[in-house]
Structure formats: C-alpha cells, structure tokens
Design a protein around this motif. Structure first.
Motif, PDB file in Angstrom:
ATOM      1  N   SER A  77       0.840  -1.206   0.000  1.00  0.00           N
ATOM      2  CA  SER A  77       0.000   0.000   0.000  1.00  0.00           C
ATOM      3  C   SER A  77       0.872   1.253   0.000  1.00  0.00           C
ATOM      4  O   SER A  77       0.399   2.344  -0.292  1.00  0.00           O
ATOM      5  CB  SER A  77      -0.883   0.026   1.248  1.00  0.00           C
ATOM      6  OG  SER A  77      -1.381  -1.254   1.551  1.00  0.00           O
ATOM      7  N   HIS A  99       1.077   4.798  -5.526  1.00  0.00           N
ATOM      8  CA  HIS A  99       0.157   5.821  -6.021  1.00  0.00           C
ATOM      9  C   HIS A  99      -1.047   6.017  -5.101  1.00  0.00           C
ATOM     10  O   HIS A  99      -2.044   6.617  -5.512  1.00  0.00           O
ATOM     11  CB  HIS A  99      -0.311   5.470  -7.432  1.00  0.00           C
ATOM     12  CG  HIS A  99       0.800   5.489  -8.448  1.00  0.00           C
ATOM     13  ND1 HIS A  99       1.764   4.505  -8.506  1.00  0.00           N
ATOM     14  CD2 HIS A  99       1.112   6.385  -9.413  1.00  0.00           C
ATOM     15  CE1 HIS A  99       2.619   4.790  -9.477  1.00  0.00           C
ATOM     16  NE2 HIS A  99       2.247   5.929 -10.040  1.00  0.00           N
ATOM     17  N   SER A 100      -0.949   5.501  -3.870  1.00  0.00           N
ATOM     18  CA  SER A 100      -2.037   5.629  -2.889  1.00  0.00           C
ATOM     19  C   SER A 100      -3.381   5.162  -3.457  1.00  0.00           C
ATOM     20  O   SER A 100      -4.416   5.781  -3.208  1.00  0.00           O
ATOM     21  CB  SER A 100      -2.149   7.093  -2.405  1.00  0.00           C
ATOM     22  OG  SER A 100      -0.905   7.531  -1.905  1.00  0.00           O
ATOM     23  N   ASP A 101      -3.334   4.080  -4.237  1.00  0.00           N
ATOM     24  CA  ASP A 101      -4.603   3.586  -4.796  1.00  0.00           C
ATOM     25  C   ASP A 101      -4.896   2.117  -4.488  1.00  0.00           C
ATOM     26  O   ASP A 101      -5.947   1.615  -4.864  1.00  0.00           O
ATOM     27  CB  ASP A 101      -4.670   3.831  -6.319  1.00  0.00           C
ATOM     28  CG  ASP A 101      -3.464   3.262  -7.060  1.00  0.00           C
ATOM     29  OD1 ASP A 101      -2.606   2.623  -6.423  1.00  0.00           O
ATOM     30  OD2 ASP A 101      -3.385   3.456  -8.292  1.00  0.00           O
ATOM     31  N   ASP A 142      -5.929  -5.423  -8.317  1.00  0.00           N
ATOM     32  CA  ASP A 142      -4.888  -4.823  -7.477  1.00  0.00           C
ATOM     33  C   ASP A 142      -3.492  -5.260  -7.949  1.00  0.00           C
ATOM     34  O   ASP A 142      -2.535  -4.482  -7.874  1.00  0.00           O
ATOM     35  CB  ASP A 142      -5.093  -5.176  -6.000  1.00  0.00           C
ATOM     36  CG  ASP A 142      -6.199  -4.336  -5.363  1.00  0.00           C
ATOM     37  OD1 ASP A 142      -6.666  -3.380  -6.014  1.00  0.00           O
ATOM     38  OD2 ASP A 142      -6.589  -4.634  -4.225  1.00  0.00           O
ATOM     39  N   LEU A 169      -2.648  -2.949 -10.735  1.00  0.00           N
ATOM     40  CA  LEU A 169      -2.245  -1.616 -10.261  1.00  0.00           C
ATOM     41  C   LEU A 169      -0.864  -1.671  -9.604  1.00  0.00           C
ATOM     42  O   LEU A 169      -0.039  -0.771  -9.780  1.00  0.00           O
ATOM     43  CB  LEU A 169      -3.282  -1.061  -9.279  1.00  0.00           C
ATOM     44  CG  LEU A 169      -4.605  -0.637  -9.901  1.00  0.00           C
ATOM     45  CD1 LEU A 169      -5.618  -0.272  -8.815  1.00  0.00           C
ATOM     46  CD2 LEU A 169      -4.430   0.538 -10.855  1.00  0.00           C
ATOM     47  N   GLY A 197       3.251   7.224  -1.162  1.00  0.00           N
ATOM     48  CA  GLY A 197       2.658   7.644  -2.428  1.00  0.00           C
ATOM     49  C   GLY A 197       3.489   8.761  -3.038  1.00  0.00           C
ATOM     50  O   GLY A 197       4.595   9.069  -2.586  1.00  0.00           O
TER      51      GLY A 197
END
Ligand SMILES: *Cc1c(COP(=O)(O)O)cnc(C)c1O
Length: 381
Positions: free
Chosen positions: A201, A207-209, A241, A244, A333
């Motif tokens: 995370s 990217h804080s997503d 996820d 990402l 991030g």
C-alpha cells in the motif's frame, strides 16, 4: 538465480508479451477460475485453477518482487497486514514465544500481543538497536524474531546480519517488515533473514490507490504459506490490485531514487531551521545508527521525522497551514504527508517521541516544498 539490475526487474523481468498477443501491458486476468484446456492440463506444473491459489496477473508481480528481494518466491496478499499475519503464523506454535521490535507498526504489535495471547503465545519487546538485548530476550520456546528495520516511526535500525546469526544459532526464524527501505535499498534475505514482508500500500504500489502486501522467501517457505496461511485465511491479492501494483512497480526504482534525493535535501534543510531540534532520518549523518544504516542499506526513502521546538497547538496549526503536506496516516505515495503524533506527549513512548512530527517527502520538487514550509511557518510562529 541470475542477478538482474533492479531497474531491469521493475521494467521487464517476468514479462512475456508473446504470451499475450504482443501486449506490452499484460491483461488483467479478472477470472476466479481457470478450466482445463490445452496448455492448462490437470497435474501440469504452474497450472492455473483458482485465483485464491494463483492467478497469471498476480504471478507477474510476485515474480518481480521475488527477484527484487533476491528471494526464490513471493506471494501477494490483499493487504500488508494479510502478508504480515501470514508470515508470523507460518512460524507460530501453541504456547510459543516471540521477540519483536517495540517500535513496529501498531496493528502488527496488536496482533502479536493482544490477538496471539489467546493461544498462549507471549512476546518480549525489544528496542532493536542492541544485539545483546535480543540475545538476552531469547527463551527456550522462542520460535520467531520479528523485525522492522528501519522502523517506520522512530527509524531504529537493527543489525540484520548479527540478528540472523543469533537466530540461526538458537534455531529461531526471522521475519522483517522491509516496507521502509523497499527492495530497492535493502535486501534482508542477503543477510540471512528468513522472510521479508512488505505493505504494498506504500511504495510498491506507490500511487495511494491500493491496499496490498507481499511475503518473500525460500521456495519451501512460500509453498507452505501458499497452501496454508494464504489459501486457508484467503487474504489473496485481487487481479485488479495486482495490475495496479504491477503498474506501480514498473517505476519503483526511479521513484525511490527521487524520494531519496528529495528526502536528503529536505533533511539538510530542516536541520538548518531554528524550529527543528532534530532530524530523524536513517541516512542522515546525525542519526545514531548512520554507520549501520549505510552498511546494510543503499539508500533511504521519503519518510523521516523531525522533533519540533514549538508547543503542541502550533504543531497542529502547522499541519493546517501546509498546503502540499496532507495531514493523515500512511505514506509511500507520490504526495507529501505530515502527522504530528508527538505534539502533546509529555514523554517519549516506545513508538513516538515528544514533539515529533512524521513527514513523508513525495515526488514534488524540493524548492516548492521549502516555500510551502516557509509560508506555513510564517503564519504559525
Ligand atoms: C502501512 C504499514 C503496514 C500495513 O500495511 P497495510 O497494507 O495497511 O495492511 C505494515 N507495516 C508498515 C511499516 C506500514 O507502514
């Protein structure tokens, strides 16, 4: 295993466009099950069957992280805590004992102390900066030494080689949370640590997503965790996820260099400000364990703390006046963060210090960040 550069692993390793009609960006295998067909025959090594066990999109990101950590294998989880609890449980026995770093991530500490006590498991908390203290904490029923180096609040550095040697001598296993340094700046398996865990995370996603995590280690350990802790508890990473995270990992090496350079520049600048009593950053020369940090890490990330010389109320106000530093938890991030957990402390605690603010330096240019601090400080002091 052949050694590749970190940059190569991030960008190309484990990718194979020829498997996906030449697509450079692999597809998201958003499928729960995989049926028997030519190329996916039952009993075939590496066969796909069910996404709780394995998935082709997740497999790519797992192979990249294993290679980045110089590990044999990796498993991706639906959160850092999913990964951490799986790694810990891999070594737990009824009524066993754990030696753990007192400045570790809060929920990890709660799991070790509050949750596992249900099963008769006990913990000895150690500061982590004294090898003898660790050896003294070992008991006949100790099965695990749990490390977080540098720890993500106080940045206490643990001597990985010395601790791994102690553990081996006593037949104890070792797990480290390597989220702070990332595999770009520290590879604990090289020092003899058994398992590396990360929250993805933070920097791995970058990217804080996503909320995600990984465990890296030997084939044998990872195979056991795959069919026990991950398959049975079920905290597996979703294919989306994984996609990402894969996108984040492609730029991990580049982003970490920028975070490191920015953080060093800001550490230098903070150290010159009248309102800063101390900069706490493992790669800054004033850190008490600077030499050890340099010995086992090749850099540090964007996370640091400063001890501020101002009342608690002013520290809180500073958070409101800063425009580019957001107030909140988490880090890793592209963005800057500010949390002043030590604002109202009257004495230091195992996880925070009096007057401490934790700061994450993002991907912005440092000239803009300094301007932001200057305008905020003018309003506060
Ligand atoms: C955030 C964090 C975790 C937990 O990860 P999640 O993905 O939020 O479950 C673990 N360790 C450290 C050092 C962290 O900062």
């Amino acid at each position: 295993m052949q050694k590749f550069s970190k940059e190569y692993i991030c960008t190309h390793y484990a990718d194979d466009p020829s498997r996906y009609m030449g697509a450079v960006n692999p597809p998201i295998f958003q499928s729960s099950l995989f049926t028997e067909c030519e190329g996916n025959e039952p009993g075939k090594e590496g066969r796909w069957a069910y996404t709780r066990v394995s998935n082709p999109t997740t497999d790519i990101v797992e192979r990249k992280i294993a290679a980045l950590e110089n590990g044999e294998a990796c498993l991706a989880f639906s959160s850092g805590m999913g990964a951490i609890t799986a790694a810990i449980m891999h070594y737990m026995k009824k009524d066993c004992h754990v030696v753990a770093v007192a400045s570790a991530y809060g929920p990890t500490k709660n799991f070790l102390e509050k949750y596992l006590s249900r099963f008769g498991i006990t913990v000895t908390w150690i500061t982590g900066n004294d090898v003898q203290e660790i050896e003294d904490a070992v008991q006949p029923n100790t099965t695990l030494i749990y490390l977080e180096s540098p720890s993500s609040m106080l940045f206490i550095v643990q001597d990985l080689k010395a601790i791994a040697d102690i553990a081996k001598r006593h037949g104890i296993h070792t797990v480290i949370d390597n989220s702070y340094a990332t595999p770009i700046f520290q590879n604990p398996l090289d020092f003899g640590i058994d398992l590396v865990v990360h929250t993805a995370s933070k920097y791995l996603g970058g990217h804080s997503d996503i909320v995600a995590g990984v465990v890296v280690g030997s084939k044998e350990d990872i195979k056991s965790i795959q069919s026990n802790e991950r398959e049975l508890y079920g905290a597996v990473q979703s294919p989306f996820d994984s996609y990402l995270m894969l996108r984040g990992v492609r730029t991990l090496a580049t982003r970490m260099k920028a975070h490191f350079a920015n953080a060093m520049d800001m550490a230098d600048w903070f150290a010159k400000q009248d309102y800063v009593k101390e900069v706490v950053y493992p790669y800054y020369h004033t850190h008490p364990q600077y030499e050890l940090a340099k010995k086992q890490m090749t850099g540090a990330c964007g996370l640091m703390s400063v001890i501020l010389d101002m009342p608690g109320e002013k520290m809180v106000q500073l958070g409101k006046e800063l425009q580019l530093f957001h107030v909140g938890p988490s880090w890793g991030g592209y963005e800057c963060m500010y949390t002043c957990g030590g604002a109202f402390l009257t004495e230091d605690t195992p996880t925070c210090r009096k007057g401490m603010a934790r700061i994450h330096i993002g991907q912005e240019d440092t000239a803009t960040l300094k301007e932001d601090w200057e305008q905020a400080i003018k309003k506060v002091l």
